[in-house]
Structure formats: C-alpha cells, structure tokens
Design an enzyme around this catalytic site. Structure first.
Site, PDB file in Angstrom:
ATOM      1  N   HIS A 285       4.740 -26.605 -25.506  1.00  0.00           N
ATOM      2  CA  HIS A 285       5.493 -27.078 -24.083  1.00  0.00           C
ATOM      3  C   HIS A 285       6.192 -26.652 -24.272  1.00  0.00           C
ATOM      4  O   HIS A 285       7.603 -26.807 -24.994  1.00  0.00           O
ATOM      5  CB  HIS A 285       4.630 -28.305 -24.428  1.00  0.00           C
ATOM      6  CG  HIS A 285       5.358 -30.162 -23.673  1.00  0.00           C
ATOM      7  ND1 HIS A 285       4.445 -29.533 -22.443  1.00  0.00           N
ATOM      8  CD2 HIS A 285       5.702 -29.853 -22.723  1.00  0.00           C
ATOM      9  CE1 HIS A 285       5.269 -30.478 -21.383  1.00  0.00           C
ATOM     10  NE2 HIS A 285       6.537 -30.859 -22.400  1.00  0.00           N
TER      11      HIS A 285
ATOM     12  N   GLU B 127      -8.184  -9.537   9.555  1.00  0.00           N
ATOM     13  CA  GLU B 127      -9.476  -8.627   9.036  1.00  0.00           C
ATOM     14  C   GLU B 127     -10.773  -8.690   9.906  1.00  0.00           C
ATOM     15  O   GLU B 127     -11.298  -9.881  10.676  1.00  0.00           O
ATOM     16  CB  GLU B 127      -9.005 -10.161   8.319  1.00  0.00           C
ATOM     17  CG  GLU B 127     -10.686 -10.134   6.826  1.00  0.00           C
ATOM     18  CD  GLU B 127     -10.969  -8.907   6.001  1.00  0.00           C
ATOM     19  OE1 GLU B 127      -9.532  -7.785   5.457  1.00  0.00           O
ATOM     20  OE2 GLU B 127     -12.259  -8.263   6.241  1.00  0.00           O
TER      21      GLU B 127
ATOM     22  N   ILE C 263      -3.535  -5.097  -0.306  1.00  0.00           N
ATOM     23  CA  ILE C 263      -1.875  -4.457   0.096  1.00  0.00           C
ATOM     24  C   ILE C 263      -1.578  -4.728   1.456  1.00  0.00           C
ATOM     25  O   ILE C 263      -0.555  -5.039   1.710  1.00  0.00           O
ATOM     26  CB  ILE C 263      -2.367  -2.593   0.628  1.00  0.00           C
ATOM     27  CG1 ILE C 263      -2.422  -1.655  -0.556  1.00  0.00           C
ATOM     28  CG2 ILE C 263      -1.511  -2.082   1.370  1.00  0.00           C
ATOM     29  CD1 ILE C 263      -2.816  -0.457  -0.533  1.00  0.00           C
TER      30      ILE C 263
ATOM     31  N   GLY D 150      -8.684  -0.186   2.447  1.00  0.00           N
ATOM     32  CA  GLY D 150      -9.230   0.487   1.384  1.00  0.00           C
ATOM     33  C   GLY D 150      -8.981   2.140   1.178  1.00  0.00           C
ATOM     34  O   GLY D 150      -8.467   2.442   2.105  1.00  0.00           O
TER      35      GLY D 150
HETATM   36  P1  FAD Z   1      -4.238   8.617  -8.524  1.00  0.00           P
HETATM   37  O1  FAD Z   1      -2.789   7.484  -9.837  1.00  0.00           O
HETATM   38  O2  FAD Z   1      -4.120   8.702  -7.280  1.00  0.00           O
HETATM   39  O3  FAD Z   1      -3.823  10.202  -9.326  1.00  0.00           O
HETATM   40  C1  FAD Z   1      -4.799  11.092  -9.181  1.00  0.00           C
HETATM   41  C2  FAD Z   1      -3.280  12.164  -9.085  1.00  0.00           C
HETATM   42  O4  FAD Z   1      -3.980  13.405  -9.122  1.00  0.00           O
HETATM   43  C3  FAD Z   1      -2.161  12.055  -7.944  1.00  0.00           C
HETATM   44  O5  FAD Z   1      -1.132  12.393  -8.895  1.00  0.00           O
HETATM   45  C4  FAD Z   1      -2.803  13.433  -7.531  1.00  0.00           C
HETATM   46  O6  FAD Z   1      -1.348  14.369  -7.062  1.00  0.00           O
HETATM   47  C5  FAD Z   1      -3.521  14.443  -8.348  1.00  0.00           C
HETATM   48  N1  FAD Z   1      -4.393  15.647  -7.818  1.00  0.00           N
HETATM   49  C6  FAD Z   1      -5.913  15.135  -7.315  1.00  0.00           C
HETATM   50  N2  FAD Z   1      -6.086  16.240  -6.577  1.00  0.00           N
HETATM   51  C7  FAD Z   1      -5.243  16.971  -7.766  1.00  0.00           C
HETATM   52  C8  FAD Z   1      -6.088  18.863  -7.664  1.00  0.00           C
HETATM   53  N3  FAD Z   1      -7.345  18.932  -6.578  1.00  0.00           N
HETATM   54  N4  FAD Z   1      -4.991  19.440  -8.338  1.00  0.00           N
HETATM   55  C9  FAD Z   1      -4.511  18.388  -8.842  1.00  0.00           C
HETATM   56  N5  FAD Z   1      -3.591  17.177  -8.619  1.00  0.00           N
HETATM   57  C10 FAD Z   1      -4.236  16.650  -8.451  1.00  0.00           C
HETATM   58  N6  FAD Z   1      -3.392  -0.898  -9.183  1.00  0.00           N
HETATM   59  C11 FAD Z   1      -3.406  -1.742  -9.875  1.00  0.00           C
HETATM   60  O7  FAD Z   1      -3.927  -1.940 -11.007  1.00  0.00           O
HETATM   61  N7  FAD Z   1      -1.513  -2.571 -10.440  1.00  0.00           N
HETATM   62  C12 FAD Z   1      -1.682  -2.899  -9.080  1.00  0.00           C
HETATM   63  O8  FAD Z   1      -0.312  -3.547  -8.360  1.00  0.00           O
HETATM   64  C13 FAD Z   1      -1.525  -2.069  -7.725  1.00  0.00           C
HETATM   65  N8  FAD Z   1      -0.923  -1.985  -6.517  1.00  0.00           N
HETATM   66  C14 FAD Z   1      -1.214  -0.937  -5.617  1.00  0.00           C
HETATM   67  C15 FAD Z   1       0.049  -0.397  -4.644  1.00  0.00           C
HETATM   68  C16 FAD Z   1      -0.512   0.453  -3.615  1.00  0.00           C
HETATM   69  C17 FAD Z   1       0.644   0.500  -2.251  1.00  0.00           C
HETATM   70  C18 FAD Z   1      -1.702   1.460  -4.290  1.00  0.00           C
HETATM   71  C19 FAD Z   1      -1.967   2.044  -2.873  1.00  0.00           C
HETATM   72  C20 FAD Z   1      -2.674   1.248  -5.237  1.00  0.00           C
HETATM   73  C21 FAD Z   1      -2.717   0.443  -6.073  1.00  0.00           C
HETATM   74  N9  FAD Z   1      -2.818   0.757  -6.568  1.00  0.00           N
HETATM   75  C22 FAD Z   1      -3.155  -0.713  -7.363  1.00  0.00           C
HETATM   76  C23 FAD Z   1      -4.113   1.260  -7.356  1.00  0.00           C
HETATM   77  C24 FAD Z   1      -3.668   2.792  -7.978  1.00  0.00           C
HETATM   78  O9  FAD Z   1      -2.488   3.073  -8.421  1.00  0.00           O
HETATM   79  C25 FAD Z   1      -5.023   3.480  -8.315  1.00  0.00           C
HETATM   80  O10 FAD Z   1      -6.108   1.989  -8.913  1.00  0.00           O
HETATM   81  C26 FAD Z   1      -4.299   3.898  -9.503  1.00  0.00           C
HETATM   82  O11 FAD Z   1      -3.155   5.123  -8.680  1.00  0.00           O
HETATM   83  C27 FAD Z   1      -5.650   4.867  -9.600  1.00  0.00           C
HETATM   84  O12 FAD Z   1      -5.710   6.440 -10.954  1.00  0.00           O
HETATM   85  P2  FAD Z   1      -5.579   7.596 -10.876  1.00  0.00           P
HETATM   86  O13 FAD Z   1      -5.032   8.663 -11.797  1.00  0.00           O
HETATM   87  O14 FAD Z   1      -7.208   7.327 -11.144  1.00  0.00           O
HETATM   88  O15 FAD Z   1      -5.362   8.416  -9.545  1.00  0.00           O
HETATM   89  P1  NAI Z   2      -9.354  -4.055   0.112  1.00  0.00           P
HETATM   90  O1  NAI Z   2     -10.466  -3.253  -0.549  1.00  0.00           O
HETATM   91  O2  NAI Z   2      -8.068  -4.805  -0.788  1.00  0.00           O
HETATM   92  O3  NAI Z   2      -8.491  -4.353   1.411  1.00  0.00           O
HETATM   93  C1  NAI Z   2      -9.068  -3.771   2.283  1.00  0.00           C
HETATM   94  C2  NAI Z   2      -9.301  -4.807   3.744  1.00  0.00           C
HETATM   95  O4  NAI Z   2      -9.684  -4.270   4.825  1.00  0.00           O
HETATM   96  C3  NAI Z   2     -10.804  -5.497   3.058  1.00  0.00           C
HETATM   97  O5  NAI Z   2     -10.560  -7.590   3.458  1.00  0.00           O
HETATM   98  C4  NAI Z   2     -12.119  -5.288   3.964  1.00  0.00           C
HETATM   99  O6  NAI Z   2     -12.890  -5.903   4.370  1.00  0.00           O
HETATM  100  C5  NAI Z   2     -11.576  -4.857   5.670  1.00  0.00           C
HETATM  101  N1  NAI Z   2     -11.272  -3.994   6.154  1.00  0.00           N
HETATM  102  C6  NAI Z   2     -11.923  -3.195   6.294  1.00  0.00           C
HETATM  103  N2  NAI Z   2     -11.852  -2.704   7.568  1.00  0.00           N
HETATM  104  C7  NAI Z   2     -11.872  -3.157   8.491  1.00  0.00           C
HETATM  105  C8  NAI Z   2     -11.499  -3.157   9.590  1.00  0.00           C
HETATM  106  N3  NAI Z   2     -12.296  -1.874  10.784  1.00  0.00           N
HETATM  107  N4  NAI Z   2     -10.948  -3.592  10.341  1.00  0.00           N
HETATM  108  C9  NAI Z   2     -10.079  -4.630  10.093  1.00  0.00           C
HETATM  109  N5  NAI Z   2     -10.225  -5.236   8.533  1.00  0.00           N
HETATM  110  C10 NAI Z   2     -10.520  -3.806   8.430  1.00  0.00           C
HETATM  111  O7  NAI Z   2      -7.775  -2.132   0.803  1.00  0.00           O
HETATM  112  P2  NAI Z   2      -6.692  -1.840   0.211  1.00  0.00           P
HETATM  113  O8  NAI Z   2      -6.217  -3.153   0.420  1.00  0.00           O
HETATM  114  O9  NAI Z   2      -6.093  -1.294   0.977  1.00  0.00           O
HETATM  115  O10 NAI Z   2      -6.158  -1.734  -1.319  1.00  0.00           O
HETATM  116  C11 NAI Z   2      -7.018  -0.361  -1.734  1.00  0.00           C
HETATM  117  C12 NAI Z   2      -6.655   0.071  -3.833  1.00  0.00           C
HETATM  118  O11 NAI Z   2      -5.684   0.067  -3.850  1.00  0.00           O
HETATM  119  C13 NAI Z   2      -7.973  -1.741  -3.325  1.00  0.00           C
HETATM  120  O12 NAI Z   2      -9.032  -1.397  -3.675  1.00  0.00           O
HETATM  121  C14 NAI Z   2      -7.471  -2.427  -4.610  1.00  0.00           C
HETATM  122  O13 NAI Z   2      -7.965  -1.984  -5.692  1.00  0.00           O
HETATM  123  C15 NAI Z   2      -6.285  -0.943  -4.535  1.00  0.00           C
HETATM  124  N6  NAI Z   2      -4.932  -2.006  -4.880  1.00  0.00           N
HETATM  125  C16 NAI Z   2      -4.136  -3.057  -6.102  1.00  0.00           C
HETATM  126  C17 NAI Z   2      -3.477  -2.922  -6.142  1.00  0.00           C
HETATM  127  C18 NAI Z   2      -2.964  -4.643  -7.433  1.00  0.00           C
HETATM  128  O14 NAI Z   2      -3.848  -4.417  -8.005  1.00  0.00           O
HETATM  129  N7  NAI Z   2      -2.041  -5.184  -7.308  1.00  0.00           N
HETATM  130  C19 NAI Z   2      -2.336  -3.224  -5.096  1.00  0.00           C
HETATM  131  C20 NAI Z   2      -2.346  -2.405  -4.158  1.00  0.00           C
HETATM  132  C21 NAI Z   2      -3.703  -1.705  -4.034  1.00  0.00           C
END
Ligand code: FAD
Ligand code: NAI
Length: 468
Positions: free
Chosen positions: A447, A205, A186, A274
C-alpha cells in the site's frame, strides 16, 4: 560450398532471434537468416518498440498540456517538435536492434543476410541484396518469418496518405484529420498517438463493437473512455473506397447492415484491419509444407510442420500475433530440438493495449466462459476506489476477475486502468500456478499501489472487498 549447422532459423523477429539464442545456449550450432537491413523483425523495427516510444512521448505531451497545472507545475502550453519526437523513437529502435545484433554475436550465432528459401528439408538458399546466392545446410529448419499488413480490397497503401502501421509510425506532420479503418489494437494505439498530438481521429469498424476478442464489458467501457478523450467511432461500418485524387482523401463508408453510403474527408487514412502470415518466396509449396485456409503454416503441438525437420513459430502459425507468444514458442521449439521438453501454455498469454488507460487481459473473457457453458463467479473493483489511483487522479477503469464457480480457480483477469500492462503479470503468474481467487485475495499487496485493486477484485469474488 554449403555450410553445416544443427539449426537454421529463417527470420530474426522476437520468435526467430529468441529461438536462435536458446538453441545456442543449449549447444546447437545455429544460423539465422534475415532479409531486412536490421535484426528484430516487425516488433523491434516497425511494431511494438516504435509504437511504444510514440505512445510514451505523446502521453507525456498530453499530460503536460492538461494535467500538470493541477499538480502545481506551470510550464505553459507544451510545444510539439514532431521531428525530435520521431528521432526519440528512431534512437529507441536503433538501441534495441543493436542489442539483438550484440546478443546474436555473443551467442556465436552465424547471421546470413538475404532472403531465405527452403530448397529441401535441411537446405536453405540465401539470396543477398546483390543477387548472389549461397546454400546453408542444417539438421533442422525453424520458419519464423512473421506477418504482413492485411490489405483492404481496392485500396492501395502508399505509406504517405494511405498508410499501414509502418507509415503511421513515421508521419512527417500531424494530420488535421486521421481516419482509421479497424478498431483493433493498432487502430486504437496509433489513433491515440495522433489524437494526443492534435489530430481529429475517427475510427471506422466493421463490427458493432471495438476490440473483438476482448471481454465485451471491458471493451465497452474502454470505448466510452476513448470517446471522452475525443476519439470518434463509426461502428458497423465498412470502407468501400478511398479517392486520393484531390488534396484531401475522400473515404466512402457504408453501413454493414445496408443503407446510404457517406463520404468522410481525411488527410491520412490508416488501414489497420489485421495482419496476415508472411510466407512469400519461402518455397513452401515446392517442399510440401502445409498451410491452413488463412495461409498460416500448420504445426503440431511441438511446432513441427507437415515436413520432417521443418518447424514454424510466431505470427506465421496460428494463435495470437504477439511478440511474447512468438518468443515463448521460440524457446519451446529450441528446447524440443535439443531433446528437452519445450511447452507453451496458450491459456495464459497476456494481451496488452498500451493506450491510456491501458487494457490488459489474460485467460478467458466472460463471453467465452458463457459460450463454453462454464459456471463462473465475478469480482470487480473500480480504480475510483483505489487510494493511489485517487491521489494520482487516474481513476478510470476497473479490475475484473473471473473464477470457476465450483473450484474458485482463476479463469480470466481483465484490467482497464493505469499501468494495467505491468499489473497483468501478477495475474499471469497466479494462473500459471493454478491459483484460486482466494489465493490472490490472501496475498499481501503493498500500500498504496494500484495493484491493491487486483487484490480487492479477488476479494470481491466472494463479495468481501473492503474499499467499496
Ligand atoms: P516478425 O517480427 O514479423 O519477424 C519476422 C522476420 O522474418 C522479419 O525480420 C522479416 O524480415 C524476416 N523474414 C521474412 N521472410 C524472410 C525470408 N524469406 N528470409 C529471411 N528473412 C525473412 N506485439 C506485442 O506483443 N506487443 C506489442 O506492443 C506489439 N505492438 C505492435 C505494434 C505494431 C504497429 C505491429 C505491426 C505489431 C505489434 N505487435 C506487438 C505484434 C508483434 O510485432 C508480432 O507479433 C511479432 O513481431 C511476431 O514475431 P515473429 O518473430 O513471428 O515475426
Ligand atoms: P486487429 O485484429 O487487432 O484489429 C483489426 C480490426 O479491424 C478488427 O476490429 C476487425 O473487426 C476490423 N476490421 C477488419 N476488416 C475491416 C474492414 N474491412 N473495415 C473495418 N474494420 C475492419 O488487427 P490490427 O489492429 O491490424 O493489429 C494486427 C496485429 O498486431 C494484432 O493481431 C495484434 O495482435 C498485433 N498488435 C499487438 C499490439 C499489442 O500487443 N499491444 C499492438 C499492435 C499490434
């Protein structure tokens, strides 16, 4: 009066909605419960989709400002209309979210709006926004409630100046200086967005490297590229406090190894350290669903929790927090509940960071192979030797293939380069079929394409790459 279903899915993120669709396809009478105003979960509303919209738009903005002239495209300095860029993102989100609503309806999945709480195996209470409750009954329950932002101790997120990814996806103006806590995915994706739009970005970091979990050689080269782009890093450092009492934030930073603290001023601080599983209010203790020390719901290989009839998938259980991992688990558990053989191969889950260049990997890193004592061969090929990358002037990065020293089976593929996220799919398919590096090397690649670098890296495993 309670309604009866074969399956209730709690949460409509990529795990939950995909699970519900697959279950309905297999003939199960399925309901889904969602507490938020729109379907699609973190991924569609405040995660994958909006972040990729801003990454795409900001990348083009930067290209227009820097690279167009060399290609003979004279447009002058591009002007940023941030409000319009945010509308572009919001419309993209809306289109995707509506798509999920359409698919749920098409598959005759009954949607219940409100917070779901498990009363007992087979019984879920749904509390609507107006406080009214109803009970839904089903033979099985799948928990797909996802994850939430991890908080930094003593730092309150206000989503205006001290933001999580959600606030960072909707800033009303470009901060002069953005301080990012956490050099994970992120921090680097959203840090890239705001740097491209004009912010000075400094990333703090805790560890002495960026992107823990990614192959170290690849991560180190990635860091050098990001630094050349203007991103600054303070590794081995921790944020101990953020003072928000004045117009600029004062962020206290200390070296992890000990030593003098310093204060860095910033307009916005992004906390990206995280995510944590979301289980609040689900009633897990009362029904006895066990969790691990990190709060993740414990499941067996078939996604069954400690309580019969209750299953869990996605970010709320162990494993990488990725949308496609959640989706595949959703399909697998639906198939298991329909009496079929659902399965997820955790050895072959691609991971992509959508910066420029992109960083994509699948399988093991060199560090992991060393730790596991597995003998391996390495083949590497730089994009600077790939014809298409050269002509497009996108020569940063390389492909690295790790193959078993004895059997030549591909154990890991790491691509740092343009369009790496699309190219990694070839490696994932190859690994799923148990390919050797020779299989990839002998496959004809078109290619001139960037994917020829993958073939050349496979040739390089036996030191017979052609173009280096
Ligand atoms: P979620 O998508 O979190 O969905 C959970 C749902 O449950 C939500 O809609 C919530 O409102 C609902 N819910 C929770 N509790 C309740 C309850 N008690 N009753 C009813 N509803 C409830 N992953 C990738 O693979 N590629 C990416 O590019 C990527 N980019 C990301 C960028 C950001 C900024 C962030 C934050 C995450 C990103 N991720 C990415 C991670 C990805 O979003 C998650 O891994 C994924 O959404 C997980 O899916 P999930 O269905 O487990 O949960
Ligand atoms: P992350 O786990 O990728 O990175 C968190 C970073 O923060 C790590 O490098 C960790 O060492 C560092 N950190 C932890 N505590 C700290 C502290 N106190 N001070 C300074 N650094 C610290 O978590 P992030 O970026 O928040 O993303 C969360 C999740 O969302 C990831 O697990 C990822 O899988 C998912 N995600 C996936 C994307 C994708 O697939 N392109 C895009 C965005 C999110």
């Amino acid at each position: 009066m309670a309604e009866n279903f074969d399956l209730i899915v709690i949460g409509s993120g990529p795990g939950g909605y995909v699970c519900a669709i697959r279950a309905a396809q297999l003939g199960l009478k399925t309901a889904i419960v969602e507490k938020d105003a729109s379907f699609g979960g973190t991924c569609l509303n405040v995660g994958c989709i909006p972040s990729k919209a801003l990454l795409h738009a900001s990348e083009l903005f930067e290209e227009a400002g820097g690279k167009f002239a060399a290609m003979g495209i004279g447009i002058g300095a591009p002007a940023l209309d941030l409000a319009a860029m945010m509308r572009f993102k919001d419309e993209g989100v809306e289109g995707n979210v509506k798509g999920v609503a359409f698919l749920l309806k098409k598959n005759k999945i009954e949607a219940f709006r409100g917070v779901g709480r498990i009363l007992a195996p087979g019984r879920v209470e749904v509390k609507g926004a107006d406080g009214a409750t109803q009970t839904v009954e089903a033979r099985n329950i799948v928990i797909a409630t996802g994850s939430d932002v991890a908080k930094l101790k003593d730092v309150a997120i206000d989503e205006s100046r001290i933001v999580s990814s959600t606030g960072a996806l909707a800033l009303p103006q470009v901060p002069e200086r953005l301080l990012v806590v956490g050099a994970g995915v992120i921090g680097l994706e959203l840090g890239s967005v705001w740097r491209r739009l004009g912010a000075q970005v400094i990333v703090v970091e805790f560890l002495d490297r960026i992107m823990p979990g990614v192959d170290l050689e690849v991560a180190n080269q990635f860091q050098r590229i990001l630094q050349r782009q203007g991103m600054r890093f303070k590794l081995g450092s921790k944020v101990t406090a953020i003072d928000a009492s004045e117009s600029r934030l004062k962020v206290s930073i200390e070296p992890v190894a000990g030593g003098a603290a310093e204060i860095i001023e910033a307009d916005v601080a992004l906390i990206a350290i995280g995510r944590v599983p979301h289980t609040e209010g689900l009633g897990l203790e009362a029904v006895g669903v066990a969790r691990d020390e990190r709060g993740r719901i414990l499941t067996d290989a078939h996604f069954a929790t400690s309580v019969p009839g209750i299953y869990a998938i996605g970010d709320v259980i162990a494993g990488p927090m990725l949308a496609h991992k959640a989706e595949d688990e959703g399909v697998a558990v639906a198939e298991i509940l329909a009496g079929r053989a659902g399965h997820v191969n955790y050895d072959v889950i691609p991971n992509v960071i959508y910066t420029y260049p992109e960083l994509a990997s699948v399988g093991r890193s060199e560090d992991e192979l060393k730790a596991e004592g597995i003998a391996y061969k390495v083949g590497k090929f730089p994009f600077s030797a790939n014809g298409r990358a050269k002509v497009n002037r996108q020569t940063e990065g390389f492909v690295k293939i790790l193959a078993d020293a004895a059997t030549d089976r591909v154990l890991g593929v790491h691509i740092l380069g343009p369009d790496a996220g699309n190219m990694i799919a070839e490696a994932a398919v190859a690994m799923e079929f148990g390919a050797s590096s020779e299989d990839i090397a002998r496959t004809c690649h078109a290619h001139p394409t960037l994917s020829e670098a993958v073939k050349e890296a496979a040739l390089a495993v036996e030191k017979r790459a052609i173009h280096v």
